[in-house]
Motif scaffolding. Structure first.
Motif, PDB file in Angstrom:
ATOM      1  N   VAL A   1      17.714  27.922   8.945  1.00  0.00           N
ATOM      2  CA  VAL A   1      17.615  26.799   9.868  1.00  0.00           C
ATOM      3  C   VAL A   1      18.770  26.908  10.849  1.00  0.00           C
ATOM      4  CG1 VAL A   1      17.724  24.300  10.132  1.00  0.00           C
ATOM      5  CG2 VAL A   1      16.438  25.285   8.232  1.00  0.00           C
ATOM      6  N   ASN A   2      18.448  26.949  12.133  1.00  0.00           N
ATOM      7  CA  ASN A   2      19.467  27.109  13.185  1.00  0.00           C
ATOM      8  C   ASN A   2      20.358  28.321  12.936  1.00  0.00           C
ATOM      9  OD1 ASN A   2      18.464  24.874  14.486  1.00  0.00           O
ATOM     10  ND2 ASN A   2      20.019  23.483  13.691  1.00  0.00           N
ATOM     11  N   GLY A   3      19.746  29.400  12.414  1.00  0.00           N
ATOM     12  CA  GLY A   3      20.465  30.642  12.199  1.00  0.00           C
ATOM     13  C   GLY A   3      21.258  30.715  10.922  1.00  0.00           C
ATOM     14  N   VAL A   4      21.305  29.625  10.134  1.00  0.00           N
ATOM     15  CA  VAL A   4      22.055  29.612   8.875  1.00  0.00           C
ATOM     16  C   VAL A   4      21.093  29.863   7.725  1.00  0.00           C
ATOM     17  CG1 VAL A   4      23.553  28.280   7.361  1.00  0.00           C
ATOM     18  CG2 VAL A   4      23.712  27.999   9.852  1.00  0.00           C
ATOM     19  N   SER A   5      21.388  30.846   6.891  1.00  0.00           N
ATOM     20  CA  SER A   5      20.535  31.180   5.757  1.00  0.00           C
ATOM     21  C   SER A   5      20.447  30.008   4.775  1.00  0.00           C
ATOM     22  CB  SER A   5      21.069  32.416   5.036  1.00  0.00           C
ATOM     23  OG  SER A   5      20.290  32.719   3.900  1.00  0.00           O
TER      24      SER A   5
ATOM     25  N   GLU B   1       6.471  36.789   8.776  1.00  0.00           N
ATOM     26  CA  GLU B   1       7.534  35.918   9.259  1.00  0.00           C
ATOM     27  C   GLU B   1       7.061  35.093  10.453  1.00  0.00           C
ATOM     28  OE1 GLU B   1      10.812  38.367  10.262  1.00  0.00           O
ATOM     29  OE2 GLU B   1      11.500  38.614   8.200  1.00  0.00           O
ATOM     30  N   ALA B   2       7.706  33.969  10.666  1.00  0.00           N
ATOM     31  CA  ALA B   2       7.444  33.141  11.846  1.00  0.00           C
ATOM     32  C   ALA B   2       8.701  32.338  12.157  1.00  0.00           C
ATOM     33  CB  ALA B   2       6.256  32.208  11.622  1.00  0.00           C
ATOM     34  N   VAL B   3       8.895  32.043  13.429  1.00  0.00           N
ATOM     35  CA  VAL B   3      10.020  31.227  13.881  1.00  0.00           C
ATOM     36  C   VAL B   3       9.466  30.153  14.803  1.00  0.00           C
ATOM     37  CG1 VAL B   3      12.219  31.197  15.102  1.00  0.00           C
ATOM     38  CG2 VAL B   3      11.583  33.190  13.746  1.00  0.00           C
ATOM     39  N   PHE B   4       9.877  28.917  14.591  1.00  0.00           N
ATOM     40  CA  PHE B   4       9.384  27.838  15.443  1.00  0.00           C
ATOM     41  C   PHE B   4      10.474  26.789  15.631  1.00  0.00           C
ATOM     42  CE2 PHE B   4       8.430  26.640  11.128  1.00  0.00           C
ATOM     43  CZ  PHE B   4       8.668  25.283  11.065  1.00  0.00           C
ATOM     44  N   VAL B   5      10.237  25.941  16.600  1.00  0.00           N
ATOM     45  CA  VAL B   5      11.176  24.865  16.932  1.00  0.00           C
ATOM     46  C   VAL B   5      10.517  23.539  16.606  1.00  0.00           C
ATOM     47  CG1 VAL B   5      12.540  23.794  18.757  1.00  0.00           C
ATOM     48  CG2 VAL B   5      12.153  26.264  18.763  1.00  0.00           C
TER      49      VAL B   5
ATOM     50  N   ASP C   1      24.609  14.950  17.895  1.00  0.00           N
ATOM     51  CA  ASP C   1      25.192  16.125  17.267  1.00  0.00           C
ATOM     52  C   ASP C   1      24.597  17.384  17.884  1.00  0.00           C
ATOM     53  OD1 ASP C   1      25.437  14.769  13.889  1.00  0.00           O
ATOM     54  OD2 ASP C   1      26.586  14.389  15.725  1.00  0.00           O
ATOM     55  N   THR C   2      25.355  18.423  17.951  1.00  0.00           N
ATOM     56  CA  THR C   2      24.881  19.672  18.538  1.00  0.00           C
ATOM     57  C   THR C   2      24.429  20.621  17.440  1.00  0.00           C
ATOM     58  OG1 THR C   2      27.126  20.571  18.487  1.00  0.00           O
ATOM     59  CG2 THR C   2      26.417  19.446  20.503  1.00  0.00           C
ATOM     60  N   VAL C   3      23.532  21.530  17.820  1.00  0.00           N
ATOM     61  CA  VAL C   3      23.071  22.536  16.873  1.00  0.00           C
ATOM     62  C   VAL C   3      24.192  23.531  16.642  1.00  0.00           C
ATOM     63  CG1 VAL C   3      21.334  24.301  16.458  1.00  0.00           C
ATOM     64  CG2 VAL C   3      20.747  22.234  17.725  1.00  0.00           C
ATOM     65  N   PRO C   4      24.518  23.858  15.386  1.00  0.00           N
ATOM     66  CA  PRO C   4      25.610  24.791  15.129  1.00  0.00           C
ATOM     67  C   PRO C   4      25.292  26.183  15.658  1.00  0.00           C
ATOM     68  CG  PRO C   4      24.368  24.334  13.116  1.00  0.00           C
ATOM     69  CD  PRO C   4      23.889  23.374  14.151  1.00  0.00           C
ATOM     70  N   ALA C   5      26.334  26.952  15.882  1.00  0.00           N
ATOM     71  CA  ALA C   5      26.154  28.313  16.369  1.00  0.00           C
ATOM     72  C   ALA C   5      25.365  29.122  15.347  1.00  0.00           C
ATOM     73  CB  ALA C   5      27.520  28.960  16.618  1.00  0.00           C
ATOM     74  N   LEU C   6      24.628  30.125  15.856  1.00  0.00           N
ATOM     75  CA  LEU C   6      23.759  30.901  14.983  1.00  0.00           C
ATOM     76  C   LEU C   6      24.542  32.016  14.322  1.00  0.00           C
ATOM     77  CD1 LEU C   6      20.697  31.107  17.348  1.00  0.00           C
ATOM     78  CD2 LEU C   6      21.116  29.521  15.493  1.00  0.00           C
TER      79      LEU C   6
ATOM     80  N   PRO D   1      16.786  19.582  18.505  1.00  0.00           N
ATOM     81  CA  PRO D   1      15.769  20.552  18.059  1.00  0.00           C
ATOM     82  C   PRO D   1      16.265  21.335  16.847  1.00  0.00           C
ATOM     83  CG  PRO D   1      16.902  21.353  20.002  1.00  0.00           C
ATOM     84  CD  PRO D   1      17.402  19.951  19.775  1.00  0.00           C
ATOM     85  N   ILE D   2      15.340  21.732  16.013  1.00  0.00           N
ATOM     86  CA  ILE D   2      15.657  22.491  14.807  1.00  0.00           C
ATOM     87  C   ILE D   2      14.889  23.801  14.866  1.00  0.00           C
ATOM     88  CG2 ILE D   2      15.736  22.461  12.289  1.00  0.00           C
ATOM     89  CD1 ILE D   2      15.227  19.429  12.482  1.00  0.00           C
ATOM     90  N   VAL D   3      15.606  24.928  14.800  1.00  0.00           N
ATOM     91  CA  VAL D   3      14.993  26.251  14.800  1.00  0.00           C
ATOM     92  C   VAL D   3      14.820  26.696  13.349  1.00  0.00           C
ATOM     93  CG1 VAL D   3      15.156  28.605  15.649  1.00  0.00           C
ATOM     94  CG2 VAL D   3      16.149  26.737  16.976  1.00  0.00           C
ATOM     95  N   VAL D   4      13.572  26.882  12.938  1.00  0.00           N
ATOM     96  CA  VAL D   4      13.261  27.177  11.541  1.00  0.00           C
ATOM     97  C   VAL D   4      12.619  28.559  11.433  1.00  0.00           C
ATOM     98  CG1 VAL D   4      12.055  26.386   9.469  1.00  0.00           C
ATOM     99  CG2 VAL D   4      12.859  24.720  11.159  1.00  0.00           C
TER     100      VAL D   4
END
Length: 702
Positions: free
Chosen positions: A111-115, A148-152, A187-192, A134-137
């Motif tokens: 999620v947001n680049g964090v395992s 695999e798939a990636v979505f927001v 809150d901001t999305v943490p760095a990936l 937004p949440i990147v999953v």
């Protein structure tokens, strides 16, 4: 441990009894146990963890935004041959996965680049996400970890507060507490991290460097965009008169080659024109329609652009595809999560620039309308984007990586003329089109670069592959490979039936090799390059066997001649007709019937193969043309002149004669019909073009 290992000792004790083995294991729950095993012809010692029975089923659930999430259970792990961790989406609800096509039964990997290997880690990540952020999953399918798939997504504005349910190992009861994550605003999305790039979500999420690179790339290929218009010369290949407009890209300026979507050339008799920079319009011909992918190549004469009153030719450029020749095939494909830019051409010229990311890869499969026999697509791996370009844009765009190298196309699929409102787009790897493009650059003859096995393949999960008998070593290599590189494929449909005495593939066969090469990718099976028969390693009925099967060249399958006779538009069968036919070895096909014509009154619009006319065998289109000339009434001109001069007011016989036509429907049903040719009202004629890609259509009276 591996399947087939023999346990000969546990914790230093040799040859333990079955009950003794489990007594030792039960005493080490939650710890490591040392096993002595005999594996691959030698003895070795391995250490494995002993799980608690409570861990077989999840002991904690997170309910958030209408979704239910928990750790991946042991039962679900049995579906896969790979060691996978993550958070399982037991129920996707109706809000948490808003604006995404990802449902339940997926496993969240990051999620947001964090395992996120487990639920506590996921909850920790979500604590730092604001409700409106937004949440990147990133997810995988638990039945096939390579999918695999990636979505927001975002948490819906109206949803119940998050809840965490935890089971006590002491009492077995469940407790509940509130989950306060995703409740703060701003809150901001943490760095990936972990090498996973975040898809472009909004302008604020795009770096200035990425924008500058996209703008620079747009400026470099702006003069490669052309506008295309097409008008059908006559009905053919199941298509009636069509008028289409769209865009394309110059891919070879010296030879005059343009790439476009097949939506613009669904009728192969289309009269084409290309407009450059909105200033100069020239005619073009259909050079090559790819039989597997939804793209086509057009040919124009560059000499026509060399006029004294403009410098259009000097301004034009072609797409720079040189980078594709410098990378391996696997690296030329855009993987899930990779970030890039779409430069979408517009029908009236210009480009739309959209920063985006690859959100998933899948196998493209479209259905065929029985009414118009439109081309269907299969055995093709495509990718999706998030976000997508505006659907009001053109038909074709290029997809570039962060280094501004072109790796793919964003192409609009052709849709059945019964539903012209749909606008479906898919991503296609540019690497797949290079063989056809290289052939067009080198020769004036239509490319012969596609040979097929006449079957449709389906990508299997590892679980299904094991059940069908695929060996353990092959499965292990698949599980350890990148999803974009490797797969295992099964025959799910026979597209063109062969004569009964010819060895061929069967539904259920799993193809492992073509010759000595592993069939790791769909393209290894869908598009063969070598002529002649193919030697395949196949798993059939649980056993691995060798098959030598014929292949079919799809060169010359594009319509280059159409005959009109007795209300029928007759041609060689196009690809979709061959796929639906029970007797595809026949060569003369009636693809379109004119309403109210003699044959239409007998068959009411049914497509069919013609085998005999007036007792004469029909094997080729030349046979049809010869029969049309021979049975034509000699009284046509005298009858027509007498009517025109007013000498024939009433009575008289209309020129023509009754003939019997033997035909075979697509279903294999045979039929004989009798019709009157009516030579005056339905005169026979044909259009045809030569073998070169620059040859235009010529009309001829029969």
């Amino acid at each position: 441990l591996e399947v087939g290992d023999i346990v000969v000792g546990v914790e230093g004790r040799l040859n333990p009894a079955f009950t003794e083995l489990f007594e030792v294991i039960d005493s080490l729950v939650g710890r490591q146990v040392s096993l002595r095993v005999f594996s691959h012809g030698e003895f070795k010692t391995v250490t494995v963890g002993v799980m608690d029975l409570y861990d077989i089923t999840p002991s904690q659930f997170l309910c958030i935004g209408g979704a239910i999430l928990h750790n991946l259970s042991l039962q679900l792990c049995f579906y896969s041959s790979a060691r996978i961790t993550g958070v399982y989406i037991a129920w996707s609800g109706c809000g948490f996965f808003l604006n995404s096509d990802i449902g339940h039964r997926k496993v969240i990997q990051a999620v947001n680049g964090v395992s996120t290997p487990d639920l506590p880690t996921l909850m920790g990540v979500l604590q730092h996400v604001g409700r409106d952020d937004p949440i990147v999953v990133k997810v995988i399918d638990h039945r096939d970890p390579r999918d695999e798939a990636v979505f927001v997504t975002r948490v819906p504005p109206l949803c119940f507060p998050g809840q965490v349910f935890t089971r006590s190992k002491v009492t077995g009861f469940w407790s509940r507490e509130s989950f306060m994550g995703m409740s703060r605003l701003g809150d901001t999305v943490p760095a990936l991290g972990n090498g996973f790039e975040q898809p472009a979500i909004s302008d604020s999420a795009i770096s200035e460097a990425a924008v500058d690179a996209a703008v620079g790339l747009a400026q470099s290929i702006e003069y490669a965009v052309v506008s295309i218009s097409s008008n059908s010369a006559c009905p053919a290949s199941g298509q009636y008169n069509l008028t289409e407009t769209g865009n394309g890209f110059i891919v070879c300026k010296q030879r005059g080659i343009v790439l476009c979507s097949t939506r613009l050339v669904r009728n192969p008799t289309s009269i084409l024109s290309i407009t450059f920079l909105g200033l100069v319009r020239v005619s073009a011909t259909l050079a090559f329609v790819h039989p597997l992918y939804p793209v086509a190549f057009l040919k124009y004469n560059p000499v026509r652009l060399h006029t004294a009153d403009n410098d259009v030719d000097r301004q034009l450029v072609e797409l720079d595809l040189s980078s594709l020749g410098n990378v391996a095939a696997a690296n030329a494909r855009l993987v899930v999560g990779s970030r890039g830019t779409v430069l979408m051409g517009k029908a009236n010229g210009g480009l739309e620039v959209v920063p985006t990311s690859v959100s998933g890869r899948r196998q493209l499969s479209t259905n065929t309308c029985s009414a118009c026999l439109d081309q269907r697509f299969y055995n093709t791996e495509v990718f999706s984007l998030s976000p997508e370009p505006d659907s009001s844009a053109g038909d074709l765009g290029v997809v570039c990586d962060t280094a501004s190298h072109i790796h793919g196309l964003w192409v609009r699929l052709p849709c059945c003329y019964h539903d012209r409102t749909k606008k479906n787009y898919v991503g296609l790897d540019m690497l797949l089109l290079l063989p056809a493009l290289e052939s067009l650059r080198a020769s004036d003859v239509s490319p012969d670069v596609v040979r097929v096995l006449d079957v449709e393949f389906k990508r299997l999960t590892l679980e299904t592959a094991k059940v069908l008998g695929v060996g353990y070593s092959h499965i292990r290599e698949l599980a350890q490979a990148s999803p974009v590189q490797r797969g295992v494929f099964m025959v799910c449909n026979i597209l063109r039936k062969r004569q009964p005495d010819i060895v061929s593939l069967e539904v259920g066969d799993v193809v492992l090799k073509v010759g000595d090469k592993r069939a790791w990718h769909m393209d290894d099976l869908a598009c063969l390059r070598d002529s002649g028969d193919a030697v395949l390693t196949v798993v059939r009925n649980g056993k691995e066997i060798l098959l030598t099967v014929p292949t079919t060249s799809l060169a010359g399958k594009h319509t280059r001649r159409v005959i009109y006779w007795a209300g029928m538009f007759i041609q060689e069968p196009h690809l979709t007709a061959l796929e639906q036919a029970s007797c595809p070895w026949l060569n003369v096909f009636s693809s379109v019937l004119i309403a109210g014509s003699p044959i239409d009154r007998e068959l009411n619009g049914v497509n069919f193969f013609i085998t005999e006319i007036d007792g004469r065998p029909i094997v080729t289109l030349d046979d049809v043309a010869n029969v049309a000339r021979e049975i034509k009434s000699p009284d046509i001109e005298s009858f027509n002149s007498s009517v025109a001069s007013g000498q024939r007011l009433r009575g008289g016989k209309i020129p023509g004669r009754f003939v019997k036509v033997s035909l075979v429907k697509l279903t294999g049903e045979k039929k004989i019909v009798s019709l009157h040719t009516h030579d005056l009202y339905n005169p026979a004629w044909q259009i045809h073009r030569g073998p070169l890609i620059s040859d235009d259509w010529v009309w001829e009276k029969l």
